[in-house]
Design a protein around this motif. Structure first.
Motif, PDB file in Angstrom:
ATOM      1  N   ARG A 170      37.103 -17.908  22.685  1.00 50.37           N
ATOM      2  CA  ARG A 170      36.099 -18.627  23.139  1.00 50.37           C
ATOM      3  C   ARG A 170      36.072 -19.402  23.677  1.00 50.37           C
ATOM      4  N   ILE A 171      37.407 -19.961  24.198  1.00 45.96           N
ATOM      5  CA  ILE A 171      37.468 -20.932  25.216  1.00 45.96           C
ATOM      6  C   ILE A 171      37.382 -20.168  26.486  1.00 45.96           C
ATOM      7  N   LYS A 172      37.356 -18.379  26.934  1.00 45.19           N
ATOM      8  CA  LYS A 172      37.441 -18.024  28.113  1.00 45.19           C
ATOM      9  C   LYS A 172      35.410 -17.576  28.348  1.00 45.19           C
ATOM     10  N   GLU A 173      34.952 -17.736  26.992  1.00 43.77           N
ATOM     11  CA  GLU A 173      33.605 -16.761  26.881  1.00 43.77           C
ATOM     12  C   GLU A 173      32.283 -18.860  27.043  1.00 43.77           C
ATOM     13  N   SER A 174      33.003 -19.382  26.326  1.00 45.50           N
ATOM     14  CA  SER A 174      32.411 -20.903  26.553  1.00 45.50           C
ATOM     15  C   SER A 174      32.737 -21.365  28.165  1.00 45.50           C
ATOM     16  N   LYS A 175      33.204 -21.478  28.502  1.00 45.47           N
ATOM     17  CA  LYS A 175      33.104 -21.870  30.604  1.00 45.47           C
ATOM     18  C   LYS A 175      32.015 -21.142  30.557  1.00 45.47           C
ATOM     19  N   ALA A 176      32.603 -19.740  31.077  1.00 45.25           N
ATOM     20  CA  ALA A 176      31.475 -18.340  31.216  1.00 45.25           C
ATOM     21  C   ALA A 176      29.929 -18.691  31.363  1.00 45.25           C
ATOM     22  N   ILE A 177      30.073 -18.615  29.720  1.00 45.58           N
ATOM     23  CA  ILE A 177      28.711 -19.427  29.597  1.00 45.58           C
ATOM     24  C   ILE A 177      27.966 -20.455  29.854  1.00 45.58           C
ATOM     25  N   SER A 178      28.568 -21.682  30.253  1.00 47.33           N
ATOM     26  CA  SER A 178      28.194 -22.596  30.640  1.00 47.33           C
ATOM     27  C   SER A 178      27.741 -22.577  32.484  1.00 47.33           C
ATOM     28  N   ALA A 179      29.027 -21.440  32.872  1.00 50.09           N
ATOM     29  CA  ALA A 179      29.021 -21.365  34.395  1.00 50.09           C
ATOM     30  C   ALA A 179      27.679 -21.494  34.848  1.00 50.09           C
TER      31      ALA A 179
END
Length: 351
Positions: A169-178
């Motif tokens: 979740r943390i990995k995907e949250s950051k990538a989708i924000s970025a």
């Protein structure tokens, strides 16, 4: 008594439609100060009526809900992808979210004529999607450090709903924000917010869920995000809504990501009803649709879809679609024999 599965579905739908309801309620008041809202709606706006700066029809999605839809469709694509036998590589959910967001930007979207762009778009989102249209690499196209608006926090909630492990979740949250908002205040706010939502889905009480958010911010070495959460714990939401936010939350709430996170935490910890809290969030003024969307997602995950007023739900542009997509993702995840959806086949050229 509802089963655990029924309770989780209620919170999942509540989170998605809480974003939509907060967005559509706040759209009427966007860019208005507290004083202006107080003049026209001294007790707050309690109905979804449309209008506002962009003359929305009642319940129409603004960019907040539209881009949440883009991320939701990416997770729907991923659930379909997992149905394929022996997939050759892992599914890139950030790329899929960026693709759907680019469709939105370029005018391939429900409710608009083909080729017609969005009426409302934040600057970082515009820059990120323009760059993505050239590079097609979601990891190199964000607006850059220093651009810390709330335009990725408003759309991030599907990650919390459809990704199982905290690390992912943390990995995907950051990538989708970025792909639009790669300033660390934005990426870590999204990761923190989504861990709070995931905790609520797991049945944690709001205070415990917020404590998990603090833990994540600390683990990501972002004291500024941690401070924003701590401020939210003490923010007198009802007082600000009735008397004005004064200097602590300026009238022209700018859309700064950490300010929106603070308001959302205050909303989550307010024990009143979904409706009463969300009305007060939008009474504060400024970026009312986005603050409403971000807070609405947390409140929906806290209280479930049943807490959202039916008179609001029935007006929401994507209510039926969000419910169908969410149930489909959850079903695909638990039913390995279920076939690919027609929408996935069409998008990916599968006969």
């Amino acid at each position: 008594m509802a089963t655990a599965g029924q309770a989780r579905l209620s919170k999942t739908l509540g989170a998605l439609l809480g974003v939509h309801a907060g967005d559509s309620l706040g759209a009427t008041l966007e860019f208005n100060s507290w004083q202006q809202i107080q003049t026209h709606y001294p007790n707050g706006l309690r109905e979804i009526i449309g209008g506002g700066t962009f003359d929305w029809s009642a319940g129409h999605a603004t960019d907040d809900t539209d881009l949440t839809r883009a991320v939701l469709l990416a997770y729907h694509d991923r659930a379909n992808y997992k149905m394929l036998k022996n997939p050759s590589k892992d599914f890139d959910v950030a790329r899929s979210a960026a693709d759907w967001s680019l469709d939105w930007y370029e005018g391939d979207w429900p409710g608009r004529k083909k080729g017609q762009g969005p009426m409302d778009i934040g600057n970082a989102t515009r820059i990120g999607l323009m760059q993505y249209s050239g590079t097609r690499d979601p990891r190199t196209c964000g607006a850059g450090p220093g651009s810390a608006g709330n335009g990725s926090l408003m759309r991030c909630i599907p990650t919390a709903l459809f990704t199982e492990s905290r690390d992912e979740r943390i990995k995907e949250s950051k990538a989708i924000s970025a792909f639009t908002h790669n300033d660390l205040r934005c990426t870590i706010s999204c990761a923190t917010y989504n861990e709070i939502v995931a905790a609520l889905l797991d049945g944690k009480k709001p205070q415990s869920a917020v404590d998990i958010g603090v833990e994540v911010a600390r683990g990501q070495n972002r004291p500024d995000v941690e401070v924003a959460i701590e401020r939210g714990k003490k923010l007198p939401l009802s007082k600000f809504a009735s008397e004005g936010p004064g200097g602590e939350l300026p009238d022209n709430t700018s859309g700064y990501v950490l300010q929106s996170l603070t308001v959302a935490i205050a909303a989550l910890l307010d024990p009143r009803s979904f409706e009463d809290v969300l009305v007060d969030v939008t009474r504060i003024g400024g970026d009312t649709d986005t603050n409403g969307a971000i807070a609405g997602g947390l409140l929906g995950a806290r209280d479930g879809i049943e807490a959202i007023p039916e008179r609001w739900l029935e007006k929401l542009q994507f209510k039926a679609e969000f419910e169908e997509l969410a149930k489909d993702v959850l079903s695909l995840g638990s039913s390995p024999t279920k076939g690919l959806s027609s929408s996935y086949k069409k998008r990916h050229g599968i006969a």
